[in-house]
Structures are given as structure tokens and as C-alpha cells.
Design a protein around this motif. Structure first.
Motif, mmCIF file in Angstrom:
data_model
loop_
_atom_site.group_PDB
_atom_site.id
_atom_site.type_symbol
_atom_site.label_atom_id
_atom_site.label_comp_id
_atom_site.label_asym_id
_atom_site.label_seq_id
_atom_site.Cartn_x
_atom_site.Cartn_y
_atom_site.Cartn_z
ATOM 1 N N VAL A 57 0.859 -1.183 0.000
ATOM 2 C CA VAL A 57 0.000 0.000 0.000
ATOM 3 C C VAL A 57 0.900 1.238 0.000
ATOM 4 O O VAL A 57 1.664 1.454 0.935
ATOM 5 C CB VAL A 57 -0.936 0.012 1.219
ATOM 6 N N GLU A 58 0.824 2.035 -1.046
ATOM 7 C CA GLU A 58 1.746 3.169 -1.185
ATOM 8 C C GLU A 58 1.322 4.382 -0.375
ATOM 9 O O GLU A 58 2.155 5.083 0.200
ATOM 10 C CB GLU A 58 1.877 3.536 -2.665
ATOM 11 N N GLU A 59 0.024 4.654 -0.314
ATOM 12 C CA GLU A 59 -0.460 5.818 0.448
ATOM 13 C C GLU A 59 -1.487 5.340 1.465
ATOM 14 O O GLU A 59 -2.481 4.702 1.106
ATOM 15 C CB GLU A 59 -1.086 6.849 -0.485
ATOM 16 N N VAL A 60 -1.232 5.641 2.726
ATOM 17 C CA VAL A 60 -2.086 5.151 3.817
ATOM 18 C C VAL A 60 -2.865 6.326 4.396
ATOM 19 O O VAL A 60 -2.303 7.204 5.057
ATOM 20 C CB VAL A 60 -1.248 4.477 4.918
ATOM 21 N N ASN A 61 -4.179 6.330 4.153
ATOM 22 C CA ASN A 61 -5.055 7.393 4.639
ATOM 23 C C ASN A 61 -6.054 6.781 5.619
ATOM 24 O O ASN A 61 -6.874 5.947 5.235
ATOM 25 C CB ASN A 61 -5.779 8.058 3.469
ATOM 26 N N ILE A 62 -5.962 7.198 6.863
ATOM 27 C CA ILE A 62 -6.694 6.536 7.939
ATOM 28 C C ILE A 62 -7.812 7.409 8.491
ATOM 29 O O ILE A 62 -7.628 8.596 8.745
ATOM 30 C CB ILE A 62 -5.736 6.147 9.094
ATOM 31 N N GLY A 63 -8.966 6.767 8.712
ATOM 32 C CA GLY A 63 -10.062 7.388 9.445
ATOM 33 C C GLY A 63 -10.267 6.640 10.754
ATOM 34 O O GLY A 63 -10.230 5.403 10.781
ATOM 35 N N ILE A 64 -10.472 7.376 11.831
ATOM 36 C CA ILE A 64 -10.561 6.761 13.161
ATOM 37 C C ILE A 64 -11.901 7.082 13.822
ATOM 38 O O ILE A 64 -12.333 8.240 13.852
ATOM 39 C CB ILE A 64 -9.406 7.250 14.064
ATOM 40 N N VAL A 96 -6.659 11.340 8.260
ATOM 41 C CA VAL A 96 -7.477 12.331 7.566
ATOM 42 C C VAL A 96 -8.816 12.586 8.250
ATOM 43 O O VAL A 96 -9.493 13.576 7.946
ATOM 44 C CB VAL A 96 -7.716 11.916 6.094
ATOM 45 N N ALA A 97 -9.214 11.704 9.151
ATOM 46 C CA ALA A 97 -10.487 11.911 9.860
ATOM 47 C C ALA A 97 -10.420 11.251 11.225
ATOM 48 O O ALA A 97 -9.850 10.167 11.385
ATOM 49 C CB ALA A 97 -11.652 11.338 9.063
ATOM 50 N N ASN A 98 -11.014 11.908 12.224
ATOM 51 C CA ASN A 98 -11.039 11.384 13.591
ATOM 52 C C ASN A 98 -12.317 11.902 14.242
ATOM 53 O O ASN A 98 -12.448 13.097 14.512
ATOM 54 C CB ASN A 98 -9.798 11.857 14.367
#
Length: 623
Positions: free
Chosen positions: A457-464, A494-496
Motif C-alpha cells: 500500500v503506497e499511500e495510507v489514509n486513515i479514518g478513526i 485524515v479523519a477522527n
């Protein structure tokens, strides 16, 4: 003459049939070649786990040891290939230098399974079917967290630490990082006044004496492995410093267990690995692939924690078939739960089983996070004359007056899951059992880091989805992020948003995904949040694009892990039945004249999509 020739042909046919039959039988009996680092007690336990798993499956197991010699390791691998083994189960000596021989074995059709250590990520992706290891950072973290509580309980004003390390091994480095992180997370001001290599008992004993002579202000020693822990304990004993210098360590063995039970009060606690489970899982993973099943990928084997304050657990380790009899006949225990969710249902089940086994009466009530109702229940239990109250207090401060009054009335107080402030704990709490909250997040984060590497996975964008109004959830979040940082993962949070109930978290998840279509990873800090995020991905048709990782385990989450939708990937769970049972047993022990158990960490349970057998075993145990 013709009859003789016919007889000879008959004999040859029979011989050929027998030979073919033997070949078929050999193929039906899998042969696995195992390679160990050394003959120490840790690897002896791993070997025992391997032998038990192989014997149970009817497989042939060959075992050899290379004593950290890379050339001998290569020779053993080549010998196993020549002997036609079906699989090699190995703890590679080097992430890089071990690759060529293992690649050649894989090219020859041999299944490769790692345990304890493994080759570099590129090689893992290329030919390793499964990898079982301990969360090395959490080994140090759990001991450090216990030490932080021990420091508070014993009112130690100045903490001067000497460390015996094995940092030439990456795993030991990570243990050290976890140990220091736990102390920092707990706000402990400490001085690391000495740090020397010492991982063999005799060397670590000499190192320990040297450190203590050069730094007479040292009052705490910690070691990164079993040999170092043994050596530091012997150093304190030989210098007559018992009562002045206290040892904390890593790994468990019969020798360390007996040191924890010793009256000298030197060794206080160790966080151990689970070598039998690791060895058994590695063999079973190899057998699964040999039989045509799926590779199980990367897996974390849970820790085992042992402390001087819980001698029963230490004794159970030494005598696994012996159970300490706890007699609670005539006792009445009052339990108070937060709510009726599956986590507390499991805690209640553990409590009920322990109480029934001991013959004690157990009363259970729930306050649904209402501090006034909690106070009323405590006062009611006191009025009914219970011998002990077992509680997860709603507030570290507001819960104190009612519990203090109960303790003043002679009622034993035991905490689980949460507890009151440290001053109140020191004043009237006999035992406290909790999960290492930071490690709940850390273990999932560590698994995610490996998953990211395995899936490129090259770009890891996480929402929590979080529950940070509770301190425990905050610590889970800190551990999760720390694991990703420790693994060098570049990620964007990117989101929490708050979302800890399933329906709310499902709505929150959908909102996050709509507002941030680049999110490809979701993580939740609790069970309800994990359920909700999984449902959100499913409802939006994003299976295969967005993957969920979470916290806590329940039958619903277990089934989500087994689902073909491939949404939920892994959760780090608590051990609520064990927590509830331990709390009840601790209360009974004190009520019958035994010693208070003090502060205790209950080990985590880790579940991932890559190990469906463990998930099914959990479901079967839940009935």
C-alpha cells in the motif's frame, strides 16, 4: 523354467507394489524440518509446542539447532531440501543473509514458515507462507507499565534505572523502546544511569555488579531478555542489596518463576512470550498449506505477564496441571458492571464461573455509567453485608467516597477494568486487574504496519472512530499511532470522530468516507466502533477498497473476521472472562486471609483474518 520365471515376475511385481505403497505412505505423512536458534529454555518450549502439534497431526518432525551460525543454518536448510521435507519452519538468523538458502528451498517446492524472527519484507512477500512472532515492543511496554504502577504504589521519589540489553538483536531494541515508552506514557520521571550489553546469565550478573558498584544510586534494574533478568537478579542477591534494588525483566522460565516466588523480594515482574503456542501455531500453519489450505500470513502471539503480586499465576505456570483451590463457601460478593454489552457479559461470565467454582454467592448489578446509581449500589451492598465489592469504578475521583465508606465498613474492594485514583488505590483497594490499554492499540497498529507492507500500500489514509472521553481509549489511540511510527509507516490521519456505539459509528464511518474518498484504512478504538465501521464499508459497497482494523473481540466481530467480504482484517481483544474470574478469585483470597494481589495486567488476545482457526476456537469457546 517357465514357472520359475513366472514366480520371479510375481516377486518383482509384489516388490514394486510394496515400494510404491511405501512411497504413497511417505507422501501421506508430512515431514517438517524445524530449525532453532539455540537450546535455551525459550527454544525448548518452542520445540515442545512443535512436537505436540506434529504428534497431534501425525506428522514427522525433524529438529536441528544452528547456535547462531549462519553457515550451519544454510547447511541445515540444504540438508532438509535434500531429504525431501514438505516444509521448513525456521527462526532465520539474518533478515538478509538467510534469504538465499530459503529462496532455493522455496524454489524446490518446500513451504517456508517463520516464527520468532523472519527474513526481510521483500523475501517474506516472495516465499514465506506464515510468520508468528511476539509483539516485541509490548514485551517491554507491559513490564514498564507495571513498573510505573509499582513506583506509584511504593512512593518511590527518585527512579534510577540500570539496563542489561541485547540490542545487537532488533527485537531487543524494540523491547527497550516499549519499556521507555510505557514509563513516558505514565509520566514517570526516571534516570537511565547505566546501559550495558548483558544477555547471558553469568555475563549479566557481572554487568549488574559493575553497574551497581559504579552507580550506587540505582534502585531499579531491567533486562531485555531471560538471561539478563536472571543475571541482574543474581547480582542484587550477591551484593546483598535485596530491599534496596528491585529487578524487572523480560521472558519467563522456571528459574525466573521461582525467583518471583522467592522470599528475597528482588525480582518483581516479567513479561513473557508464549513459546509453546508460537511453535505449535507455526507447525499447524505449515500443515495447513501442505494440505492445500491458505497461507496464514503475519500473526502476533500474545504475551504472558507474571508478577510477584500474583503468585497463583506464577505457580500455575510452574505446575500447569495443578490448580490452586480457592474456597469461597459462605462468602457473598457484590459485583458492579458498567453496562450490558458483550465485553461486560464476558466479564460477568468469568465472575460467575469463578464464584460457582469456589462456592461463593455472587450478586451482580449494572449502573449504566450513572455515578449516583453506582453510589446507591455500593451502599446497598454494604447494607446487605457483602464480604467484597468487585467494581469497575465510573470515576477515578467521584467513585472514591462511597468505596471508602464501604472499605471503612470492612468490605474488601477489588477493581477490574478501571480503578480509582492512586491515593485511593493505596488506601483501600486489595487488587486491580486491567488490560494494558496502550498495547491494545499497539498490537493492531503493528499488524497493520505489516499488512501495509505485505499488500504494498503506497499511500495510507486513515479514518478513526474513537471514544477518547474515556482515558483508556486515549491510550489505545496513542499505542496505535506509536506502532505505526515505530514501524516507519508514513500515514495520514485524515479523519477522527467520536463513534463507539455500532449505529453511531456506522453513521460516522459513512460520513468520513463520503467526505474523504481517499480513505483506505479505518480503525476503531472499541468494539462498537469496529462493528460500525465494518458495517459502513459494507453498506457503501467499498469492500476491497477500504479495510477495517479494530479493538476488542466479540462473537459478532469474530464472524466479521471470518466473513468472505474481506472488510475487517484484525482486532486486538481483551480477555474479559479471565479479568472477571481473576477479580473474583482475588476477592475470595483476601476474604479468607490471603494476601492482596495488587496491580495486575491481564494479557491481550489477538485475532486476524489470517488465522481463522484461532477465531473459530474463540467462537467455539463462546458457545
Amino acid at each position: 523354467m517357465k514357472r520359475s520365471r513366472l514366480f520371479l515376475v510375481f516377486v518383482l511385481v509384489i516388490a514394486l507394489f510394496v515400494t510404491v505403497g511405501q512411497t504413497v505412505l511417505a507422501q501421506d505423512t508430512p515431514t517438517i524440518g524445524a530449525i532453532l536458534f539455540s537450546r535455551d529454555s525459550f527454544f525448548q518450549s518452542i520445540q515442545a509446542g512443535m512436537e505436540e502439534a506434529a504428534a497431534s497431526a501425525g506428522a514427522e518432525l525433524l529438529v536441528n539447532i544452528h547456535e547462531h551460525d549462519i553457515n550451519e543454518e544454510t547447511r541445515l536448510i540444504e540438508d532438509y531440501v535434500a531429504r525431501g521435507v514438505d516444509a521448513i519452519v525456521i527462526t532465520p538468523e539474518s533478515v538478509d543473509a538467510s534469504v538465499p538458502a530459503l529462496q532455493a528451498a522455496a524454489d524446490a517446492g518446500v513451504i517456508i514458515v517463520c516464527y520468532n524472527t523472519c527474513v526481510n519484507q521483500e523475501a517474506q512477500d516472495a516465499f514465506v507462507s506464515a510468520f508468528y512472532e511476539t509483539d516485541q515492543a509490548s514485551l517491554g511496554y507491559q513490564t514498564g507499565e507495571y513498573l510505573a504502577n509499582w513506583i506509584a504504589e511504593n512512593a518511590v521519589e527518585e527512579v534510577n534505572i540500570g539496563i542489561a540489553q541485547c540490542d545487537f538483536v532488533e527485537a531487543c531494541q524494540r523491547r527497550g523502546e516499549g519499556f521507555r515508552q510505557a514509563l513516558n506514557d505514565a509520566g514517570v520521571a526516571f534516570n537511565e544511569v547505566a546501559n550495558q550489553e548483558g544477555y547471558l546469565p553469568d555475563v549479566a550478573a557481572s554487568v549488574g555488579e559493575t553497574m551497581l558498584q559504579a552507580n550506587p544510586n540505582i534502585n531499579v534494574l531491567w533486562a531485555e531478555n531471560e538471561g539478563g533478568t536472571v543475571g541482574l537478579t543474581l547480582a542484587v542477591e550477591s551484593m546483598g542489596l535485596a530491599g534496596d534494588v528491585f529487578v524487572f525483566g523480560t521472558d519467563i522460565s522456571p528459574q525466573l518463576a521461582n525467583m518471583l516466588l522467592s522470599d528475597d523480594n528482588i525480582l518483581q515482574a516479567v513479561t513473557g512470550q508464549s513459546p509453546e503456542e508460537m511453535g505449535g501455531n507455526a507447525i499447524n500453519a505449515a500443515l495447513t498449506v501442505i494440505g492445500g489450505g491458505e497461507p496464514s500470513g503475519y500473526n502476533i502471539v500474545p504475551n504472558a505477564f507474571f508478577s510477584r503480586s500474583d503468585p497463583d499465576a506464577v505457580q500455575a505456570y510452574l505446575n500447569p496441571t495443578e490448580e490452586t483451590e480457592i474456597n469461597g463457601e459462605g462468602l457473598t460478593l457484590g459485583a458492579i458492571l458498567f453496562s450490558r454489552d458483550s465485553f461486560f457479559q464476558s466479564i460477568q461470565a468469568g465472575m460467575e464461573e469463578a464464584a460457582a467454582s469456589a462456592g461463593a454467592e455472587l450478586l451482580v448489578n449494572i449502573h449504566e455509567h450513572d455515578i449516583n446509581e453506582e453510589t446507591r449500589l455500593i451502599e446497598d451492598y454494604v447494607a446487605r453485608g457483602v464480604d467484597a465489592i468487585i467494581i469497575t469504578p465510573e470515576s477515578v475521583d467521584a467513585s472514591v467516597p462511597a468505596l471508602q465508606a464501604a472499605a471503612d465498613a470492612g468490605v474488601i474492594i477489588v477493581c477490574y477494568n478501571t480503578c480509582v485514583n492512586q491515593e485511593a488505590q493505596d488506601a483501600f483497594v486489595s487488587a486491580f486487574y486491567e488490560t494494558d490499554q496502550a498495547s491494545l492499540g499497539y498490537q493492531t497498529g503493528e499488524y497493520l504496519a505489516n499488512w501495509i507492507a505485505e499488500n504494498a500500500v503506497e499511500e495510507v489514509n486513515i479514518g478513526i472512530a474513537q471514544c477518547d472521553f474515556v482515558e483508556a481509549c486515549q491510550r489505545r489511540g496513542e499505542g496505535f499511532r506509536q506502532a505505526l511510527n515505530d514501524a516507519g509507516v508514513a500515514f495520514n490521519e485524515v479523519a477522527n470522530q467520536e463513534g463507539y456505539l455500532p449505529d453511531v459509528a456506522a453513521s460516522v464511518g459513512e460520513t468520513m468516507l463520503q467526505a474523504n474518498p481517499n480513505i483506505n484504512v479505518l480503525w476503531a478504538e472499541n468494539e462498537g466502533g469496529t462493528v460500525g465501521l465494518t458495517l459502513a464499508v459494507e453498506s457503501m459497497g467499498l469492500a476491497g477498497d477500504v479495510f477495517v482494523f479494530g479493538t476488542d473481540i466479540s462473537p459478532q466481530l469474530a464472524n466479521m473476521l471470518l466473513s468472505d467480504d474481506n472488510i475487517l482484517q484484525a482486532v486486538t481483544g481483551q480477555s474479559p472472562e479471565e479479568m472477571g474470574g481473576n477479580a473474583v478469585n482475588a476477592a475470595i483470597i483476601v476474604a479468607t486471609g490471603g494476601e492482596p494481589a495488587g496491580y495486575n495486567i491481564v494479557p491481550n488476545a489477538f485475532f486476524s483474518r489470517s488465522d481463522p482457526d484461532a477465531i473459530q476456537a474463540y467462537l467455539d469457546a463462546q458457545g
